[in-house]
Design a protein around this motif. Structure first.
Motif, PDB file in Angstrom:
ATOM      1  N   LYS A 283     -35.216  -2.020 -23.975  1.00 33.52           N
ATOM      2  CA  LYS A 283     -34.106  -2.577 -24.756  1.00 33.52           C
ATOM      3  C   LYS A 283     -32.626  -1.931 -23.842  1.00 33.52           C
ATOM      4  N   HIS A 284     -32.756  -0.486 -23.627  1.00 37.22           N
ATOM      5  CA  HIS A 284     -31.865   0.126 -23.098  1.00 37.22           C
ATOM      6  C   HIS A 284     -31.635   0.597 -21.583  1.00 37.22           C
ATOM      7  N   ALA A 285     -33.021   1.108 -21.015  1.00 36.95           N
ATOM      8  CA  ALA A 285     -32.997   1.773 -19.740  1.00 36.95           C
ATOM      9  C   ALA A 285     -32.628   0.707 -18.747  1.00 36.95           C
ATOM     10  N   PHE A 286     -32.919  -0.362 -18.810  1.00 38.83           N
ATOM     11  CA  PHE A 286     -32.782  -1.239 -17.422  1.00 38.83           C
ATOM     12  C   PHE A 286     -31.937  -2.314 -17.715  1.00 38.83           C
ATOM     13  N   PRO A 287     -30.637  -2.117 -17.930  1.00 40.32           N
ATOM     14  CA  PRO A 287     -29.495  -3.250 -17.919  1.00 40.32           C
ATOM     15  C   PRO A 287     -29.333  -3.998 -16.626  1.00 40.32           C
ATOM     16  N   ASP A 288     -28.570  -4.870 -16.740  1.00 38.73           N
ATOM     17  CA  ASP A 288     -28.343  -5.734 -15.745  1.00 38.73           C
ATOM     18  C   ASP A 288     -29.457  -6.166 -14.719  1.00 38.73           C
ATOM     19  N   GLU A 289     -30.385  -6.592 -15.257  1.00 38.55           N
ATOM     20  CA  GLU A 289     -31.284  -6.963 -14.405  1.00 38.55           C
ATOM     21  C   GLU A 289     -31.921  -5.918 -13.533  1.00 38.55           C
ATOM     22  N   ARG A 290     -31.830  -4.588 -14.004  1.00 40.38           N
ATOM     23  CA  ARG A 290     -32.262  -3.478 -13.323  1.00 40.38           C
ATOM     24  C   ARG A 290     -34.111  -3.211 -13.487  1.00 40.38           C
ATOM     25  N   GLY A 291     -34.559  -3.117 -12.346  1.00 41.48           N
ATOM     26  CA  GLY A 291     -35.888  -3.014 -12.430  1.00 41.48           C
ATOM     27  C   GLY A 291     -36.501  -1.399 -12.573  1.00 41.48           C
ATOM     28  N   GLY A 292     -37.569  -0.937 -12.825  1.00 42.37           N
ATOM     29  CA  GLY A 292     -37.984   0.111 -13.013  1.00 42.37           C
ATOM     30  C   GLY A 292     -39.499   0.452 -13.409  1.00 42.37           C
ATOM     31  N   LYS A 293     -39.705   1.532 -14.069  1.00 43.43           N
ATOM     32  CA  LYS A 293     -40.907   1.987 -14.476  1.00 43.43           C
ATOM     33  C   LYS A 293     -41.058   2.772 -15.681  1.00 43.43           C
ATOM     34  N   VAL A 294     -41.832   2.617 -16.686  1.00 40.19           N
ATOM     35  CA  VAL A 294     -42.249   3.323 -17.724  1.00 40.19           C
ATOM     36  C   VAL A 294     -43.404   4.174 -17.608  1.00 40.19           C
ATOM     37  N   PHE A 295     -43.545   5.381 -17.752  1.00 44.35           N
ATOM     38  CA  PHE A 295     -44.615   6.193 -17.547  1.00 44.35           C
ATOM     39  C   PHE A 295     -44.993   6.945 -18.886  1.00 44.35           C
ATOM     40  N   ILE A 296     -46.372   6.649 -19.084  1.00 44.36           N
ATOM     41  CA  ILE A 296     -47.031   7.277 -20.343  1.00 44.36           C
ATOM     42  C   ILE A 296     -47.868   8.525 -19.673  1.00 44.36           C
ATOM     43  N   GLN A 297     -47.804   9.804 -19.965  1.00 46.11           N
ATOM     44  CA  GLN A 297     -48.788  10.655 -19.541  1.00 46.11           C
ATOM     45  C   GLN A 297     -49.612  11.792 -20.375  1.00 46.11           C
ATOM     46  N   ILE A 298     -50.814  11.720 -20.314  1.00 45.34           N
ATOM     47  CA  ILE A 298     -51.480  12.528 -21.129  1.00 45.34           C
ATOM     48  C   ILE A 298     -52.311  13.488 -20.316  1.00 45.34           C
ATOM     49  N   THR A 299     -52.118  14.699 -20.685  1.00 46.05           N
ATOM     50  CA  THR A 299     -52.907  15.855 -19.849  1.00 46.05           C
ATOM     51  C   THR A 299     -53.405  16.885 -20.896  1.00 46.05           C
ATOM     52  N   ARG A 300     -54.209  17.797 -20.282  1.00 45.13           N
ATOM     53  CA  ARG A 300     -54.382  19.022 -20.954  1.00 45.13           C
ATOM     54  C   ARG A 300     -53.129  19.814 -21.102  1.00 45.13           C
ATOM     55  N   GLY A 301     -52.970  20.324 -22.303  1.00 42.96           N
ATOM     56  CA  GLY A 301     -51.778  21.311 -22.211  1.00 42.96           C
ATOM     57  C   GLY A 301     -52.007  22.704 -21.498  1.00 42.96           C
ATOM     58  N   SER A 302     -51.226  23.624 -21.687  1.00 44.60           N
ATOM     59  CA  SER A 302     -51.236  24.997 -20.953  1.00 44.60           C
ATOM     60  C   SER A 302     -52.133  25.874 -21.461  1.00 44.60           C
ATOM     61  N   ALA A 303     -52.488  25.785 -22.911  1.00 40.24           N
ATOM     62  CA  ALA A 303     -53.005  26.489 -23.735  1.00 40.24           C
ATOM     63  C   ALA A 303     -54.457  25.776 -23.904  1.00 40.24           C
ATOM     64  N   PRO A 304     -55.496  26.425 -24.338  1.00 35.19           N
ATOM     65  CA  PRO A 304     -56.840  25.830 -24.863  1.00 35.19           C
ATOM     66  C   PRO A 304     -56.691  24.934 -25.843  1.00 35.19           C
ATOM     67  N   ASN A 305     -57.423  23.792 -26.020  1.00 33.69           N
ATOM     68  CA  ASN A 305     -57.285  22.988 -26.982  1.00 33.69           C
ATOM     69  C   ASN A 305     -56.033  22.339 -27.347  1.00 33.69           C
ATOM     70  N   THR A 306     -55.332  22.283 -26.307  1.00 34.73           N
ATOM     71  CA  THR A 306     -53.833  21.637 -26.610  1.00 34.73           C
ATOM     72  C   THR A 306     -53.605  20.370 -25.556  1.00 34.73           C
ATOM     73  N   VAL A 307     -52.681  19.604 -26.011  1.00 33.41           N
ATOM     74  CA  VAL A 307     -52.463  18.274 -25.477  1.00 33.41           C
ATOM     75  C   VAL A 307     -51.056  18.171 -24.964  1.00 33.41           C
ATOM     76  N   ARG A 308     -50.828  17.798 -23.723  1.00 37.83           N
ATOM     77  CA  ARG A 308     -49.352  17.550 -23.221  1.00 37.83           C
ATOM     78  C   ARG A 308     -49.205  15.972 -23.059  1.00 37.83           C
ATOM     79  N   PHE A 309     -48.113  15.471 -23.749  1.00 36.82           N
ATOM     80  CA  PHE A 309     -47.812  14.272 -23.667  1.00 36.82           C
ATOM     81  C   PHE A 309     -46.200  13.867 -23.366  1.00 36.82           C
ATOM     82  N   THR A 310     -46.163  13.025 -22.179  1.00 37.99           N
ATOM     83  CA  THR A 310     -44.863  12.788 -21.860  1.00 37.99           C
ATOM     84  C   THR A 310     -44.830  11.275 -21.891  1.00 37.99           C
ATOM     85  N   CYS A 311     -43.277  10.731 -22.336  1.00 40.89           N
ATOM     86  CA  CYS A 311     -42.977   9.578 -22.199  1.00 40.89           C
ATOM     87  C   CYS A 311     -41.700   9.531 -21.194  1.00 40.89           C
ATOM     88  N   ARG A 312     -41.543   8.602 -19.931  1.00 39.07           N
ATOM     89  CA  ARG A 312     -40.454   9.103 -19.032  1.00 39.07           C
ATOM     90  C   ARG A 312     -40.446   7.643 -18.588  1.00 39.07           C
TER      91      ARG A 312
END
Length: 367
Positions: A283-312
């Protein structure tokens, strides 16, 4: 001498088939019982034997090397017509067995002892039996042990059946909940389209995102029987497929994820954040017919039994004058999700885009 059919043969066979155990692969739980029976009774052969309509089939066996034999030569087919436990010290002295080719062979089956595998209502499914090539007798302890092990076989069969029933019930519940949530989602969408106030529209959009996240969760539970634990990667893949249909043609959705099993409650929180971030990016990140990408990343976290989740995204980012943590209702929701997952929310806004990430510990399942 071939055994007569059981007096309740139709009921017995219906019950046997309801366990869906016939012609399944060997399993350690049953193999261990057969092995233990052979060792304790000191016999060369032990069998977990199920009596079908025209054959006897062995779920587990020691010393036999077969998975089934015809019912016409079955000793156990006679035994299921008798009491809970049958011992035949010398089969050639038993009128039911003396013409049996398995007993007359050299070496033949000369000793037999079997404990019935019996349901709660008294129907015999088969036997746990031990056999040998020489006449002999068991001790009282060996007989009692064989009875106990036979009850363990039945307990295993009942447990498998109960688990299968619970699986089907859970799948039906998930299916119905999913359908109900989809109907509710449609109603919220209609209300959102007819609303006038920006605040109401935003609030309804948030509700819609939460419903969609839960509906997608139940879709996965229905398809995979995930129970209380699901694969976060698979779940988010389904969410991405849902959003890909609505994505502007100039914007690409990209998922970079590792397999990660987490409780379904945490998955719903992550799914809500995905829905909110992706919808706002469109809705907001790509005005004026701008192109681009939306990334969703799921990786193991820095500590055991954790998850790192990123939306970019690679959009315009938040306005320079906006505080990242006050960037509208979407950021407020991200903060709520972060608190729900007991994690710290990290927000980075740059001219090249916006990134929201958090790291959380995988909660213990209640199941």
């Amino acid at each position: 001498m071939e055994a007569l059919a059981h007096p309740r043969q139709t009921e017995r066979l219906e019950l046997l088939h309801s366990f869906e155990i016939l012609d399944t692969d060997r399993e350690a739980d049953f193999d261990d019982i057969a092995q233990l029976a052979s060792q304790i009774c000191g016999t060369s052969i032990s069998v977990v034997n199920l009596i079908d309509a025209d054959r006897q089939w062995f779920k587990a066996e020691v010393g036999l090397g077969l998975r089934e034999t015809p019912l016409s030569t079955s000793i156990c087919a006679h035994v299921i017509l008798q009491d809970d436990f049958v011992e035949i010290p010398d089969t050639l002295n038993d009128p039911r067995m003396k013409d049996n080719p398995l007993c007359q062979a050299n070496p033949g089956l000369r000793f037999y002892a079997g404990a019935l595998l019996k349901s709660d209502d008294g129907l015999p499914l088969g036997t746990l039996c031990v056999l040998d090539h020489e006449p002999r007798t068991l001790t009282p302890l060996q007989r009692d042990t064989l009875r106990v092990l036979a009850r363990q076989v039945v307990a295993q069969l009942e447990m498998r059946k109960a688990l299968k029933g619970n699986k089907l019930l859970r799948q039906e519940i998930d299916h119905r909940v999913k359908n109900s949530l989809q109907s509710l989602s449609s109603l919220v969408g209609i209300q959102q389209r007819t609303a006038v106030s920006d605040e109401t529209i935003s609030a309804l959009g948030t509700i819609h995102s939460r419903i969609q996240a839960v509906a997608q969760l139940h879709e996965q539970l229905y398809r995979t029987d995930g129970g209380p634990i699901i694969n976060l990667k698979t779940y988010v893949e389904q969410l991405i497929q849902h959003f890909a249909v609505m994505a502007p043609s100039r914007v690409r959705l990209i998922l970079e994820a590792e397999d990660c099993m987490i409780p379904s409650a945490q998955a719903v929180a992550v799914g809500t954040l995905v829905n909110e971030f992706v919808a706002n990016s469109f809705k907001h990140a790509f005005p004026d017919e701008r192109g681009g990408k939306v990334f969703i990343q799921i990786t193991r976290g820095s500590a055991p039994n954790t998850v790192r989740f990123t939306c970019r995204d690679t959009g315009v980012g938040l306005p320079p004058e906006a505080e990242a943590v006050q960037g509208g209702l979407g950021m407020l929701i991200a903060q709520v999700i972060s608190a729900e997952l007991q994690s710290d929310l990290q927000v980075d806004t740059l001219p090249s885009g916006l990134s929201v990430s958090l790291e959380f510990a995988i909660a213990a399942s209640d199941a």
